[in-house]
Design an enzyme around this catalytic site. Sequence first.
Site, PDB file in Angstrom:
ATOM      1  N   HIS A  70       0.876  -1.184   0.000  1.00  0.00           N
ATOM      2  CA  HIS A  70       0.000   0.000   0.000  1.00  0.00           C
ATOM      3  C   HIS A  70       0.909   1.229   0.000  1.00  0.00           C
ATOM      4  CE1 HIS A  70      -3.354  -2.610   1.877  1.00  0.00           C
ATOM      5  NE2 HIS A  70      -3.517  -2.509   0.578  1.00  0.00           N
ATOM      6  N   GLU A  73       1.830   4.012   2.769  1.00  0.00           N
ATOM      7  CA  GLU A  73       2.325   3.596   4.081  1.00  0.00           C
ATOM      8  C   GLU A  73       3.850   3.712   4.120  1.00  0.00           C
ATOM      9  OE1 GLU A  73       0.418  -0.251   4.609  1.00  0.00           O
ATOM     10  OE2 GLU A  73      -1.554   0.645   4.320  1.00  0.00           O
ATOM     11  N   ARG A 128      -3.187   4.679  -2.335  1.00  0.00           N
ATOM     12  CA  ARG A 128      -2.961   3.383  -1.683  1.00  0.00           C
ATOM     13  C   ARG A 128      -2.809   2.238  -2.679  1.00  0.00           C
ATOM     14  NH1 ARG A 128      -5.465   0.174   2.728  1.00  0.00           N
ATOM     15  NH2 ARG A 128      -6.631  -1.566   1.867  1.00  0.00           N
ATOM     16  N   HIS A 197       3.107  -3.726   6.573  1.00  0.00           N
ATOM     17  CA  HIS A 197       2.194  -2.605   6.344  1.00  0.00           C
ATOM     18  C   HIS A 197       2.351  -1.587   7.479  1.00  0.00           C
ATOM     19  CE1 HIS A 197      -0.647  -4.589   3.366  1.00  0.00           C
ATOM     20  NE2 HIS A 197       0.078  -5.618   3.786  1.00  0.00           N
ATOM     21  N   GLU A 271       1.572  -4.595  10.956  1.00  0.00           N
ATOM     22  CA  GLU A 271       1.128  -3.202  10.836  1.00  0.00           C
ATOM     23  C   GLU A 271       2.039  -2.421  11.772  1.00  0.00           C
ATOM     24  OE1 GLU A 271      -1.215  -1.761   9.025  1.00  0.00           O
ATOM     25  OE2 GLU A 271      -2.504  -3.398   8.335  1.00  0.00           O
TER      26      GLU A 271
END
Lengths: 310, 93
Positions: A70, A73, A128, A197, A271
């Site tokens: 993405h 990020e 994104r 991510h 994440e």
Amino acid sequence: MERNTKSFNFGAYHRLETIYSWMDTLVAQHSNLVTKLEIGRSYENRPMYVLKFSTGGNKRPAIWIDTGIHSREWVSQATGVWTANKIATDYGRDASLTSLLNTMDIYMLILANPDGYVHTHTHDRMWRKTRSQIPGSVCRGVDPNRNWDAGFGGPGASSSPCSESYHGPSAHSEVEVKNVVNLIKSHGNFKAFISVHAYSQLLMYPYGYSCWNVPHQPELDSVGRAAVKKLTSLYGTQYKVGSICNIIYPASGGSIDWSYDTGIKYSFAFELRDTGRYGFILPANQIIPTASETWLALKHIMEYVRDDPY
Amino acid sequence: DRIFTGDQVIRIDVQSKEQVQLLRALETEEELELDFWLHPVSTERPVDIRVPRSSLSSVKGYLHDHNIPFTVMIDDLQELLNQERAEMEVNQM
């Protein structure tokens, strides 16, 4: 041009060209360990480069790490750059990493969505998705983490091309996804698949397309919790651990669901950190702390993969 | 360049399942052009929404009407992006 990796500022965000150029420097400085492979081209015809860390052998058991699928990020790609440098410089110094690389290879795709990454630098910082054109729609791009052949088109993915989570016209329709699929399949000996991510401080394992536990759920949960304990030990950053479906929401077509169903047991997604103040605009001074703590968790997972073969 | 002047990112610490449902309803309002950075899932995770300047009053009104407290995480997104870009240019030099 960066003259050497020591003059490169790892605590800054960089454009794609700068990162690609830095890769060449890394390869030149660690030519006994690192090679750069072009695994294909993006929709807009940019090369997709994988850094391969290998001390020899043919198709050794391998670990896959991708960052920044993405594009907005940014701390993910920046963490990838720092991590690649860490692996290269610690080989021969860190006994555990050295032993790992003496038996296994590591493949790193630092810019998993190059077109999107360039777009975030030139036109829309909040972009994104990929940049592919969708016939019949004014909207562009597919969510490359909904495009894998794993419950494709199921819950948690949109069929609307204008949605941020549009799954695309078919599984692996995105060339960026297909390039990775081709490499993983043709290699055939990947033992771990890790996607990085940002943000919200989670370490996840499959599935996202179903809330049923995977057969290896207890083991993956245990590995994840131990990894996070090490991550937290550095700055106290708190992570949650669990399956994608259970700790976020159902999300079909995700990369680690595909890798797990392909037979890669140790499939995880990170994440990265969230200060609660900046979201995707994490200040550059947070890059090195983020990468440093993430490294502890990554290393734990990689050591486990080395020590618990299957 | 797409400009984000006046766009805000708001954070909601969700306190009940009812609030989750109300935020999910907000998610379906396409004309507001909201960008959910963190989606409404449960009371254990915050919800972050980038709200375009043109939708700020509607969204804040909706939250007030349903007694959903929120904080402004980013007051003006473009300001932050300008800082980020300036820093990158310095680093580039």
